[in-house]
Write a protein that holds these residues in place. Sequence first.
Motif, short mmCIF file in Angstrom:
data_model
loop_
_atom_site.label_atom_id
_atom_site.label_comp_id
_atom_site.label_asym_id
_atom_site.label_seq_id
_atom_site.Cartn_x
_atom_site.Cartn_y
_atom_site.Cartn_z
N ASN A 43 1.77 4.09 -11.46
CA ASN A 43 1.03 3.27 -10.99
C ASN A 43 1.64 2.67 -9.57
OD1 ASN A 43 3.07 1.79 -12.98
ND2 ASN A 43 2.98 0.11 -11.62
N MET A 44 2.66 3.15 -9.07
CA MET A 44 3.44 2.90 -7.96
C MET A 44 3.28 4.16 -6.86
SD MET A 44 6.78 0.75 -9.24
CE MET A 44 7.32 0.55 -7.63
N LEU A 45 3.09 3.58 -5.70
CA LEU A 45 3.32 4.75 -4.23
C LEU A 45 3.71 3.97 -3.39
CD1 LEU A 45 0.51 4.93 -2.20
CD2 LEU A 45 -0.58 5.24 -4.51
N ALA A 46 4.19 4.70 -2.32
CA ALA A 46 4.67 3.95 -1.10
C ALA A 46 4.03 4.87 0.05
CB ALA A 46 6.25 4.39 -0.84
N TYR A 47 3.96 4.33 1.10
CA TYR A 47 3.52 4.76 2.28
C TYR A 47 4.13 4.13 3.48
CZ TYR A 47 0.19 1.14 3.48
OH TYR A 47 -0.60 0.02 3.79
N LEU A 82 -1.03 0.18 -8.07
CA LEU A 82 -2.25 0.28 -8.52
C LEU A 82 -2.89 -0.49 -9.26
CD1 LEU A 82 -2.42 4.31 -8.54
CD2 LEU A 82 -3.04 2.83 -6.60
N ARG A 83 -2.14 -1.41 -10.07
CA ARG A 83 -2.63 -2.24 -11.04
C ARG A 83 -3.15 -3.58 -10.47
NH1 ARG A 83 2.69 -2.13 -14.63
NH2 ARG A 83 3.61 -2.63 -12.72
N GLN A 84 -2.80 -3.78 -9.24
CA GLN A 84 -3.10 -5.06 -8.79
C GLN A 84 -4.69 -5.04 -8.32
OE1 GLN A 84 -0.57 -5.48 -5.39
NE2 GLN A 84 0.85 -6.91 -6.46
N SER A 85 -5.26 -4.22 -7.60
CA SER A 85 -6.51 -4.10 -7.41
C SER A 85 -6.95 -2.67 -7.24
CB SER A 85 -6.89 -4.96 -6.22
OG SER A 85 -6.06 -4.46 -4.87
N ALA A 86 -8.29 -2.62 -7.10
CA ALA A 86 -8.99 -1.24 -6.79
C ALA A 86 -8.45 -0.76 -5.35
CB ALA A 86 -10.49 -1.15 -7.06
N PHE A 110 -11.23 8.38 -5.04
CA PHE A 110 -11.47 6.81 -4.96
C PHE A 110 -10.39 6.62 -3.65
CE2 PHE A 110 -12.24 7.64 -9.36
CZ PHE A 110 -13.29 7.10 -9.41
N ASN A 111 -11.24 5.78 -2.76
CA ASN A 111 -10.27 5.05 -1.75
C ASN A 111 -9.45 4.12 -2.28
OD1 ASN A 111 -10.80 3.04 1.20
ND2 ASN A 111 -9.45 5.00 1.01
N ILE A 112 -8.12 4.09 -2.17
CA ILE A 112 -7.37 3.14 -2.44
C ILE A 112 -6.75 2.27 -1.62
CG2 ILE A 112 -6.89 3.94 -4.69
CD1 ILE A 112 -4.19 5.26 -3.95
N VAL A 113 -6.53 2.78 -0.17
CA VAL A 113 -5.99 2.22 1.06
C VAL A 113 -6.77 2.52 2.11
CG1 VAL A 113 -3.94 2.21 2.48
CG2 VAL A 113 -3.51 2.26 0.03
N ASP A 114 -7.12 1.64 2.79
CA ASP A 114 -7.99 1.54 4.12
C ASP A 114 -7.47 0.83 5.03
OD1 ASP A 114 -9.90 2.05 6.09
OD2 ASP A 114 -11.63 1.73 4.93
N VAL A 115 -6.80 1.10 6.21
CA VAL A 115 -6.30 0.39 7.13
C VAL A 115 -7.17 0.55 8.49
CG1 VAL A 115 -3.85 0.62 6.48
CG2 VAL A 115 -4.77 2.21 8.14
N LYS A 116 -8.35 1.04 8.18
CA LYS A 116 -9.29 1.10 9.45
C LYS A 116 -9.92 -0.22 9.90
CE LYS A 116 -13.25 3.79 11.39
NZ LYS A 116 -14.40 4.71 10.85
N PRO A 117 -9.73 -0.74 11.24
CA PRO A 117 -10.15 -2.03 11.47
C PRO A 117 -11.78 -1.78 11.58
CG PRO A 117 -9.12 -1.18 13.14
CD PRO A 117 -8.86 -0.13 12.11
N THR A 118 -12.42 -3.07 11.55
CA THR A 118 -13.85 -3.17 11.93
C THR A 118 -14.04 -2.50 13.22
OG1 THR A 118 -13.95 -4.90 10.68
CG2 THR A 118 -15.83 -4.70 11.95
#
Length: 519
Positions: free
Chosen positions: A302-306, A318-322, A274-282
């Motif tokens: 449920n928590m992670l940092a990047y 991770l509880r905020q949204s998919a 499951f893709n949970i973070v995507d910072v790729k712009p259009t």
Amino acid sequence: MKGGVGGDVAAAPAGPPPSPPLEWKFSQVFGERTAGEEVQEVDIISAIEFDKTGDHLATGDRGGRVVLFERTDTKEHVGSRRELERVDYPVSRHPEFRYKTEFQSHEPEFDYLKSLEIEEKINKIRWCQTANGALFLLSTNDKTIKYWKIQEKKVKKISEMNIDPSKAAGNGSVASSSLCSSPKQCLANGGYGDKAYSSLGNDLSFPPGGIPSLRLPVVTSNETSLVARCRRVYAHAHDYHINSISNNSDGETFISADDLRINLWNLEISNQSFNIVDVKPTNMEDLTEVITSAEFHPTHCNMLAYSSSKGSVRLIDLRQSALCDSHSKLFEEQEAPGSRSFFTEIIASISDIKFAKNGRYILSRDYMTLKLWDINMDSGPVSTFQVHEYLRPKLCDLYENDSIFDKFECCLSGDGMRVATGSYSNLFRVFGCPPGSTEATTLEASKNPMRRQVQTPSRPSRSLSSSITRVVRRGADSAGVDANGNSFDFTTKLLHLAWHPTENSVACAAANSLYMYYA
């Protein structure tokens, strides 16, 4: 711990008064080079990781191999419980490891769709939960993650045969004449009758009363061998190079991160993530920052940092949204006005982040500094440790030879009282975290780690105002050379190191050599 002035922000990890700097001693070295020996590229260590117990250590290299070491000093001299209770003083023996096994984790590949070579270099190793005496770990190269099981298997050997070797036929089968001299066919239980009993084969027969010297085969398993087996392969989920993998505290899932995306995997399911973070712009021309490192919280599943190439650390829930494109907290330090230059963004890029064992603090490493962040305070770091300040006048040279893009790792001690990171000339630095600590030790990856010891300043300098307890500790501030006047060798760099989870013991990689120290 609160400061002395009302309204002060939280400082570094609370605890007893700063202890004196640790005196580091050499413990072991694996793969030590002789003088003038040339290092093969494939032998250079590219990843180091202790397991949670500290009893096992794994290293990965550029040749795609994973080498495991196990602790030996805890297994020896273990007496009865009564004997151990009699000992009323701490045992001062330091951790000792021995080579356990190695296996080929990754092979070089070729992506035919993109005409791209995928090198076998191990980027990261992470230990998973043990089960039934077996060890489990994740290893990754640029594109593919693998889940390995390492287990002791007993080697089974037949020690006694059921036939007399002198009477056996040449091909190993039993001749009928050697077992039966009676003209009558024998029964299966050793008796005999007029009817042939042929279920065992027409060439086998038994004498009257059975065979007194019949010996059944005896299987013994005295020897054991370690076998590494790949349980899962997690592939084809990243368009860009994987820079991080991290286990979740739930023991079931893990994340993998590349420049633009973070994926969430289940250990048992290798064909989807499951893709949970995507910072790729259009439009890729709008791209301003990339993901450089990612790690799960050590206790909250449920928590992670990047971290990013702009010097920020984002905490997500991770509880905020998919799809967690919006962060819960953002940790970044505002740059001083008028200090911006061509190199500002390059040296601000964070190369590694680590959670403290208790999950309260995050340690980040950029090119110049180590920063310690309190996850409850996003206004700025609670401590900043100067690692490469003396290199600021040489940034042009570092940019020309690409050294400015080197990615140094960082680590924290198990008690959170100290942090460490690597530098050039095979040096690494250890800093004390508690407020008021002036510990800033420089060690060399050699059998004499204190050989190039830098004298630490008597008092740390304060940043901002004296009422704010963010301490900036400075190491060697001379330009081009260290505090002892030694010129730095940018070709020998100590990028990878790990701190033992429960003791003051550090493992670090200098090219193809693994050095271990204790205090």
